[in-house]
Design an enzyme around this catalytic site. Structure first.
Site, PDB file in Angstrom:
ATOM      1  N   ARG A  13       8.206  28.294 -11.365  1.00  0.00           N
ATOM      2  CA  ARG A  13       7.680  28.544 -12.707  1.00  0.00           C
ATOM      3  C   ARG A  13       8.736  29.232 -13.587  1.00  0.00           C
ATOM      4  O   ARG A  13       9.411  28.592 -14.376  1.00  0.00           O
ATOM      5  CB  ARG A  13       6.400  29.387 -12.591  1.00  0.00           C
ATOM      6  CG  ARG A  13       5.560  29.411 -13.845  1.00  0.00           C
ATOM      7  CD  ARG A  13       6.022  30.392 -14.866  1.00  0.00           C
ATOM      8  NE  ARG A  13       5.948  31.770 -14.393  1.00  0.00           N
ATOM      9  CZ  ARG A  13       6.423  32.805 -15.082  1.00  0.00           C
ATOM     10  NH1 ARG A  13       6.993  32.619 -16.251  1.00  0.00           N
ATOM     11  NH2 ARG A  13       6.358  34.033 -14.600  1.00  0.00           N
ATOM     12  N   ASP A  14       8.926  30.530 -13.393  1.00  0.00           N
ATOM     13  CA  ASP A  14       9.891  31.253 -14.236  1.00  0.00           C
ATOM     14  C   ASP A  14      11.287  30.634 -14.092  1.00  0.00           C
ATOM     15  O   ASP A  14      12.021  30.467 -15.072  1.00  0.00           O
ATOM     16  CB  ASP A  14       9.912  32.734 -13.810  1.00  0.00           C
ATOM     17  CG  ASP A  14      10.350  33.663 -14.918  1.00  0.00           C
ATOM     18  OD1 ASP A  14      11.115  33.225 -15.790  1.00  0.00           O
ATOM     19  OD2 ASP A  14       9.943  34.838 -14.913  1.00  0.00           O
ATOM     20  N   CYS A 238      12.344  33.617 -20.025  1.00  0.00           N
ATOM     21  CA  CYS A 238      11.269  33.221 -20.927  1.00  0.00           C
ATOM     22  C   CYS A 238      11.842  32.446 -22.117  1.00  0.00           C
ATOM     23  O   CYS A 238      12.737  32.942 -22.807  1.00  0.00           O
ATOM     24  CB  CYS A 238      10.534  34.463 -21.433  1.00  0.00           C
ATOM     25  SG  CYS A 238       9.277  34.073 -22.664  1.00  0.00           S
ATOM     26  N   ASN A 247      15.732  35.773 -13.458  1.00  0.00           N
ATOM     27  CA  ASN A 247      15.002  36.740 -12.630  1.00  0.00           C
ATOM     28  C   ASN A 247      15.978  37.392 -11.661  1.00  0.00           C
ATOM     29  O   ASN A 247      17.063  36.874 -11.399  1.00  0.00           O
ATOM     30  CB  ASN A 247      13.956  36.001 -11.790  1.00  0.00           C
ATOM     31  CG  ASN A 247      12.819  35.442 -12.614  1.00  0.00           C
ATOM     32  OD1 ASN A 247      12.954  34.418 -13.268  1.00  0.00           O
ATOM     33  ND2 ASN A 247      11.699  36.131 -12.588  1.00  0.00           N
TER      34      ASN A 247
HETATM   35  N1  COA Z   1      -2.256  23.492 -21.289  1.00  0.00           N
HETATM   36  C1  COA Z   1      -1.904  22.337 -21.905  1.00  0.00           C
HETATM   37  N2  COA Z   1      -1.983  22.141 -23.221  1.00  0.00           N
HETATM   38  C2  COA Z   1      -2.481  23.137 -23.959  1.00  0.00           C
HETATM   39  C3  COA Z   1      -2.893  24.345 -23.397  1.00  0.00           C
HETATM   40  C4  COA Z   1      -2.749  24.508 -22.005  1.00  0.00           C
HETATM   41  N3  COA Z   1      -3.076  25.627 -21.382  1.00  0.00           N
HETATM   42  N4  COA Z   1      -3.329  25.153 -24.371  1.00  0.00           N
HETATM   43  C5  COA Z   1      -3.205  24.465 -25.528  1.00  0.00           C
HETATM   44  N5  COA Z   1      -2.694  23.243 -25.270  1.00  0.00           N
HETATM   45  C6  COA Z   1      -2.338  22.180 -26.223  1.00  0.00           C
HETATM   46  C7  COA Z   1      -3.383  21.887 -27.277  1.00  0.00           C
HETATM   47  O1  COA Z   1      -4.272  20.898 -26.829  1.00  0.00           O
HETATM   48  C8  COA Z   1      -2.547  21.390 -28.426  1.00  0.00           C
HETATM   49  O2  COA Z   1      -2.129  20.084 -28.175  1.00  0.00           O
HETATM   50  P1  COA Z   1      -1.959  19.032 -29.381  1.00  0.00           P
HETATM   51  O3  COA Z   1      -0.931  19.627 -30.314  1.00  0.00           O
HETATM   52  O4  COA Z   1      -1.470  17.786 -28.716  1.00  0.00           O
HETATM   53  O5  COA Z   1      -3.294  18.933 -30.020  1.00  0.00           O
HETATM   54  C9  COA Z   1      -1.297  22.259 -28.314  1.00  0.00           C
HETATM   55  O6  COA Z   1      -1.233  22.668 -26.954  1.00  0.00           O
HETATM   56  C10 COA Z   1      -1.377  23.483 -29.197  1.00  0.00           C
HETATM   57  O7  COA Z   1      -2.621  24.098 -28.964  1.00  0.00           O
HETATM   58  P2  COA Z   1      -3.091  25.405 -29.743  1.00  0.00           P
HETATM   59  O8  COA Z   1      -4.415  25.830 -29.210  1.00  0.00           O
HETATM   60  O9  COA Z   1      -2.947  25.187 -31.220  1.00  0.00           O
HETATM   61  O10 COA Z   1      -2.083  26.456 -29.232  1.00  0.00           O
HETATM   62  P3  COA Z   1      -0.768  26.999 -29.856  1.00  0.00           P
HETATM   63  O11 COA Z   1       0.074  25.957 -30.488  1.00  0.00           O
HETATM   64  O12 COA Z   1      -1.157  28.200 -30.641  1.00  0.00           O
HETATM   65  O13 COA Z   1      -0.031  27.440 -28.500  1.00  0.00           O
HETATM   66  C11 COA Z   1      -0.194  28.177 -26.220  1.00  0.00           C
HETATM   67  C12 COA Z   1      -0.592  28.418 -27.659  1.00  0.00           C
HETATM   68  C13 COA Z   1      -0.596  29.394 -25.463  1.00  0.00           C
HETATM   69  C14 COA Z   1      -0.929  26.958 -25.688  1.00  0.00           C
HETATM   70  C15 COA Z   1       1.304  27.901 -26.113  1.00  0.00           C
HETATM   71  O14 COA Z   1       1.988  28.828 -26.895  1.00  0.00           O
HETATM   72  C16 COA Z   1       1.805  27.990 -24.684  1.00  0.00           C
HETATM   73  O15 COA Z   1       1.512  27.141 -23.849  1.00  0.00           O
HETATM   74  N6  COA Z   1       2.611  28.997 -24.373  1.00  0.00           N
HETATM   75  C17 COA Z   1       3.148  29.163 -23.048  1.00  0.00           C
HETATM   76  C18 COA Z   1       4.152  30.238 -23.061  1.00  0.00           C
HETATM   77  C19 COA Z   1       4.894  30.309 -21.749  1.00  0.00           C
HETATM   78  O16 COA Z   1       4.645  29.616 -20.787  1.00  0.00           O
HETATM   79  N7  COA Z   1       5.865  31.208 -21.741  1.00  0.00           N
HETATM   80  C20 COA Z   1       6.679  31.420 -20.598  1.00  0.00           C
HETATM   81  C21 COA Z   1       6.047  32.271 -19.573  1.00  0.00           C
HETATM   82  S1  COA Z   1       6.061  33.990 -19.961  1.00  0.00           S
HETATM   83 ZN    ZN Z   2       9.993  36.457 -15.943  1.00  0.00          ZN
END
Ligand code: COA
Ligand code: ZN
Length: 311
Positions: A13-14, A238, A247
């Site tokens: 993952r990370d 990240c 990490n």
């Molecule tokens: N898994 C898959 N797709 C997801 C999802 C999830 N958990 N949550 C939201 N989505 C999809 C939505 O369906 C939407 O898709 P579309 O554009 O095709 O319609 C898109 O993602 C955006 O959804 P929205 O609810 O508007 O979220 P957002 O754009 O505000 O994004 C997160 C929020 C949380 C989904 C996004 O920022 C994210 O996945 N972040 C992960 C951060 C990460 O992993 N960081 C590293 C680890 S620390």
């Molecule tokens: Zn980390």
């Protein structure tokens, strides 16, 4: 003998989330399967996140569905929201790892929520996990410092830990997302958390961005911490934190504890063999020291065939 430590592998993952190259799904599955034989009690396999936000994790369900599960190993996945938690539960993860950040600005950048929104989502996720019989761990990112806001007040972090405890989470991970923690700070925060929440399973997640990674591990260990996240080859970071780098390196961490006489339950030679396969997967050299220098118990022959004498 010293207390045993548990080292949780997060390379899937990370480690891979911010790599320039997408590691193909069968290669990810083979990597997790190889790690399953090295003695880990917990492996973070992937993340159920938006594929637009983190394209490298877009095959989360396929990877989770195809790995060979070894009994005694907890296969977990990171989730940012309820949707991700549901997807992780559907993919039969053994544990959900919910992430939110102690700093408001990094939380916005990472999961596009305020901390309050994240806490509300967290309560829903913990409830959903309880209903599904899946333990929920919470990782508090930027717990030691934020690239946008600087140092995070320990009381703020302690407050979030308390929120998590009140919700009945299975454990809390304090994450130093961009390697800003120093050993004195780590010692103080770990001691404070342990003093207040002694029964809470606490994990430390360090990045080696400023070369303080293993010093922080040792400081946390001295303060009573016994669980650590690390990534094979020291890769990772990240995507939503400027300047993030890898990490702490699993092989180096295991080597350090073994040299200290602290059991890890891990097979270091086998980890080093698996770490050798990483550069071909990610397309660049990785960051471990022991893989280059050898273990400190691997001695070299004297030049010229002379026999060793003690100095
Ligand atoms: N898994 C898959 N797709 C997801 C999802 C999830 N958990 N949550 C939201 N989505 C999809 C939505 O369906 C939407 O898709 P579309 O554009 O095709 O319609 C898109 O993602 C955006 O959804 P929205 O609810 O508007 O979220 P957002 O754009 O505000 O994004 C997160 C929020 C949380 C989904 C996004 O920022 C994210 O996945 N972040 C992960 C951060 C990460 O992993 N960081 C590293 C680890 S620390
Ligand atoms: Zn980390």
């Amino acid at each position: 003998m010293a207390d045993r430590v548990e080292i949780f592998e997060v390379v899937g993952r990370d480690g891979l989330q911010n790599e320039a190259r997408f590691v193909e799904t069968p290669d990810k599955i083979a990597l997790i399967n190889a790690l399953s034989g090295a003695g880990f009690t917990k492996i973070e396999v992937t993340a159920f996140v938006s594929p637009k936000a983190v394209p490298n994790m877009r095959d989360a369900a396929q990877v989770m569905g195809a790995i060979t599960r070894r009994s005694g190993v907890i296969y977990s996945a990171l989730v940012p929201n309820l949707r991700g938690a549901q997807a992780a539960i559907d993919a039969k993860v053994d544990e959900v790892n919910l992430v939110f950040s102690a700093s408001a600005s990094h939380n916005q950048a990472n999961v596009r929520m305020s901390c309050e929104e994240s806490l509300t989502a967290l309560a829903q996720i913990v409830t959903a996990c309880k209903e599904a019989g899946v333990p929920a761990n919470v990782s508090i990112a930027t717990a030691f410092g934020c690239p946008f806001e600087g140092v995070i007040a320990p009381d703020r972090v302690l407050g979030f830990v308390g929120n998590c405890v009140d919700m009945g989470v299975a454990g809390v991970t304090l994450a130093d997302t961009t390697g800003m923690a120093n050993p004195a700070q780590v010692s103080a925060l770990v001691s404070a958390v342990r003093a207040r929440y002694r029964a809470l399973p606490l994990t430390l997640h360090f990045h080696d961005t400023r070369g303080m990674g293993l010093a922080n591990v040792y400081a946390a260990y001295q303060a009573g911490a016994r669980r650590f996240d690390s990534a094979l080859g020291g890769i990772g970071g990240c995507p939503f934190a400027p300047g993030a780098t890898g990490n702490i390196c699993t092989e180096d961490t295991v080597h350090m504890f073994e040299q200290m006489g602290v059991p890890t339950g891990l097979n270091l030679p086998s980890l080093l063999e698996i770490a050798k396969t990483l550069p071909a997967l990610v397309g660049h050299d990785t960051f471990g020291h022991v893989i280059k220098a050898g273990r400190s118990c691997d001695l070299h022959p004297l030049p010229g065939g002379a026999s060793a004498q003690s100095a």
